[in-house]
Design a protein around this motif. Structure first.
Motif, PDB file in Angstrom:
ATOM      1  N   ASN A 128      38.126  25.051  47.505  1.00 17.75           N
ATOM      2  CA  ASN A 128      36.807  25.476  47.050  1.00 17.75           C
ATOM      3  C   ASN A 128      36.395  24.747  45.777  1.00 17.75           C
ATOM      4  N   SER A 129      37.331  24.595  44.854  1.00 18.80           N
ATOM      5  CA  SER A 129      37.022  23.928  43.586  1.00 18.80           C
ATOM      6  C   SER A 129      37.045  22.410  43.714  1.00 18.80           C
ATOM      7  N   GLY A 130      37.786  21.920  44.697  1.00 21.23           N
ATOM      8  CA  GLY A 130      37.973  20.476  44.821  1.00 21.23           C
ATOM      9  C   GLY A 130      38.905  19.930  43.758  1.00 21.23           C
ATOM     10  N   LYS A 131      39.570  20.854  43.052  1.00 25.27           N
ATOM     11  CA  LYS A 131      40.467  20.452  41.965  1.00 25.27           C
ATOM     12  C   LYS A 131      41.859  21.069  42.095  1.00 25.27           C
ATOM     13  N   THR A 132      42.102  21.755  43.190  1.00 25.49           N
ATOM     14  CA  THR A 132      43.397  22.418  43.370  1.00 25.49           C
ATOM     15  C   THR A 132      44.530  21.422  43.180  1.00 25.49           C
ATOM     16  N   ARG A 133      45.381  21.689  42.209  1.00 23.88           N
ATOM     17  CA  ARG A 133      46.399  20.710  41.813  1.00 23.88           C
ATOM     18  C   ARG A 133      47.267  20.270  42.984  1.00 23.88           C
ATOM     19  N   GLU A 134      47.729  21.236  43.773  1.00 24.77           N
ATOM     20  CA  GLU A 134      48.645  20.905  44.863  1.00 24.77           C
ATOM     21  C   GLU A 134      47.985  20.024  45.926  1.00 24.77           C
ATOM     22  N   ILE A 135      46.678  20.235  46.145  1.00 23.16           N
ATOM     23  CA  ILE A 135      45.971  19.431  47.146  1.00 23.16           C
ATOM     24  C   ILE A 135      45.691  18.032  46.595  1.00 23.16           C
ATOM     25  N   VAL A 136      45.306  17.957  45.331  1.00 21.66           N
ATOM     26  CA  VAL A 136      45.087  16.642  44.711  1.00 21.66           C
ATOM     27  C   VAL A 136      46.381  15.834  44.749  1.00 21.66           C
ATOM     28  N   GLU A 137      47.498  16.488  44.431  1.00 19.79           N
ATOM     29  CA  GLU A 137      48.789  15.804  44.468  1.00 19.79           C
ATOM     30  C   GLU A 137      49.142  15.388  45.896  1.00 19.79           C
ATOM     31  N   LEU A 138      48.774  16.230  46.876  1.00 16.78           N
ATOM     32  CA  LEU A 138      49.070  15.904  48.269  1.00 16.78           C
ATOM     33  C   LEU A 138      48.314  14.658  48.720  1.00 16.78           C
ATOM     34  N   THR A 139      47.088  14.500  48.277  1.00 17.62           N
ATOM     35  CA  THR A 139      46.341  13.284  48.636  1.00 17.62           C
ATOM     36  C   THR A 139      47.040  12.045  48.080  1.00 17.62           C
ATOM     37  N   GLN A 140      47.547  12.178  46.862  1.00 15.24           N
ATOM     38  CA  GLN A 140      48.253  11.048  46.242  1.00 15.24           C
ATOM     39  C   GLN A 140      49.544  10.725  46.977  1.00 15.24           C
ATOM     40  N   LEU A 141      50.280  11.763  47.345  1.00 18.50           N
ATOM     41  CA  LEU A 141      51.541  11.568  48.057  1.00 18.50           C
ATOM     42  C   LEU A 141      51.306  10.970  49.437  1.00 18.50           C
ATOM     43  N   ALA A 142      50.265  11.463  50.114  1.00 15.14           N
ATOM     44  CA  ALA A 142      49.953  10.977  51.460  1.00 15.14           C
ATOM     45  C   ALA A 142      49.551   9.512  51.425  1.00 15.14           C
ATOM     46  N   HIS A 143      48.763   9.139  50.436  1.00 24.55           N
ATOM     47  CA  HIS A 143      48.326   7.749  50.335  1.00 24.55           C
ATOM     48  C   HIS A 143      49.465   6.832  49.885  1.00 24.55           C
ATOM     49  N   ARG A 144      50.416   7.378  49.143  1.00 25.04           N
ATOM     50  CA  ARG A 144      51.583   6.588  48.768  1.00 25.04           C
ATOM     51  C   ARG A 144      52.439   6.325  50.012  1.00 25.04           C
ATOM     52  N   LEU A 145      52.502   7.332  50.887  1.00 18.18           N
ATOM     53  CA  LEU A 145      53.266   7.194  52.125  1.00 18.18           C
ATOM     54  C   LEU A 145      52.583   6.229  53.077  1.00 18.18           C
ATOM     55  N   ASN A 146      51.246   6.386  53.200  1.00 23.07           N
ATOM     56  CA  ASN A 146      50.465   5.521  54.090  1.00 23.07           C
ATOM     57  C   ASN A 146      49.050   5.393  53.535  1.00 23.07           C
ATOM     58  N   PRO A 147      48.754   4.291  52.856  1.00 21.52           N
ATOM     59  CA  PRO A 147      47.436   4.105  52.231  1.00 21.52           C
ATOM     60  C   PRO A 147      46.273   4.124  53.223  1.00 21.52           C
ATOM     61  N   ALA A 148      46.563   3.946  54.514  1.00 21.81           N
ATOM     62  CA  ALA A 148      45.498   3.882  55.516  1.00 21.81           C
ATOM     63  C   ALA A 148      45.050   5.254  55.993  1.00 21.81           C
ATOM     64  N   LEU A 149      45.775   6.309  55.636  1.00 16.51           N
ATOM     65  CA  LEU A 149      45.415   7.651  56.092  1.00 16.51           C
ATOM     66  C   LEU A 149      44.031   8.046  55.571  1.00 16.51           C
ATOM     67  N   LYS A 150      43.232   8.627  56.463  1.00 22.34           N
ATOM     68  CA  LYS A 150      41.895   9.092  56.078  1.00 22.34           C
ATOM     69  C   LYS A 150      41.882  10.611  56.010  1.00 22.34           C
ATOM     70  N   TYR A 151      40.922  11.136  55.240  1.00 20.97           N
ATOM     71  CA  TYR A 151      40.844  12.588  55.180  1.00 20.97           C
ATOM     72  C   TYR A 151      39.434  13.129  55.007  1.00 20.97           C
ATOM     73  N   SER A 185      33.560  16.969  42.957  1.00 24.19           N
ATOM     74  CA  SER A 185      34.940  17.016  42.489  1.00 24.19           C
ATOM     75  C   SER A 185      35.667  15.717  42.816  1.00 24.19           C
ATOM     76  N   PRO A 186      36.754  15.454  42.106  1.00 22.85           N
ATOM     77  CA  PRO A 186      37.554  14.247  42.386  1.00 22.85           C
ATOM     78  C   PRO A 186      38.028  14.198  43.833  1.00 22.85           C
ATOM     79  N   LEU A 187      38.435  15.357  44.376  1.00 26.93           N
ATOM     80  CA  LEU A 187      38.924  15.413  45.751  1.00 26.93           C
ATOM     81  C   LEU A 187      37.825  15.013  46.732  1.00 26.93           C
TER      82      LEU A 187
END
Length: 202
Positions: free
Chosen positions: A96-119, A128-130
């Motif tokens: 809802n906030s677009g700032k949830t720490r765990e979700i923001v971190e998950l986007t970073q982790l997912a892109h580190r694993l595979n930069p081509a992943l879309k969301y 929001s940053p997200l």
């Protein structure tokens, strides 16, 4: 109390009717069809707290209507569950906030694993940053919560659920999901019986 209940219903109904409807919905559905049905990936949903419960519900509804989907808990993802992500998967994040720490971190982790992943992101904060990093952002309109404190996720979770329903229904139409397809995925319970009755009536 009756008047209070009617007021709650009115406010939630107004929030739904004022949901921002843009071509972002079509783009989101096209991404789902492309990644899951053409590239044979899966839809991976995630959210924290109440948003996570909505994300889990969206995943199970997609599964039952022909689109393989799983829920990834953002905290568990940091302890190995991130490994569920594969090439051609598509991510659906809810915050809802677009700032949830765990979700923001998950986007970073997912892109580190595979930069081509879309969301795709469902959020009440399209600035929001997200949201800004998402391939598709689906804003809820950020209506005020009907909670008397204005804090408890109530109207916001209603909007998340409605957006999820829109994505499911429009994807079903796009992939031409039939009652035969539905019946194959529902062997037990009332829905299984009802789907078989409809098949026999055809």
């Amino acid at each position: 109390m009756i008047d209070n209940i009617k007021d709650i219903l009115r406010k939630e109904a107004e929030a739904i009717l004022n949901l921002p409807v843009t071509d972002a919905f079509e783009k989101a559905v096209d991404l789902i069809v492309e990644h899951v049905h053409h590239r044979h990936g899966k839809l991976v949903t995630s959210g924290m707290g109440k948003a996570g419960q909505i994300a889990m519900n969206i995943a199970t509804t997609f599964c039952s209507t022909g689109t393989p989907a799983v829920f990834l808990h953002p905290s568990e993802a940091q302890h190995g569950d991130l490994g569920i992500l594969q090439e051609n998967d598509l991510l659906l994040f809810i915050s809802n906030s677009g700032k949830t720490r765990e979700i923001v971190e998950l986007t970073q982790l997912a892109h580190r694993l595979n930069p081509a992943l879309k969301y795709i992101v469902i959020t009440g904060n399209p600035d929001s940053p997200l949201a800004k990093e998402a391939n598709v952002c689906l804003p809820t309109g950020n209506p005020p919560e009907v909670c008397p404190l204005g804090m408890t996720p109530t109207t916001s979770t209603t909007m998340m659920t409605v957006i999820g329903d829109i994505l499911v229904v429009e994807t079903m139409k796009k992939i031409q999901f039939t009652i035969e397809d539905y019946s194959k995925r529902h062997h037990g319970g009332y829905l299984g019986e009802k789907s078989r009755e409809q098949l026999c009536a055809k």
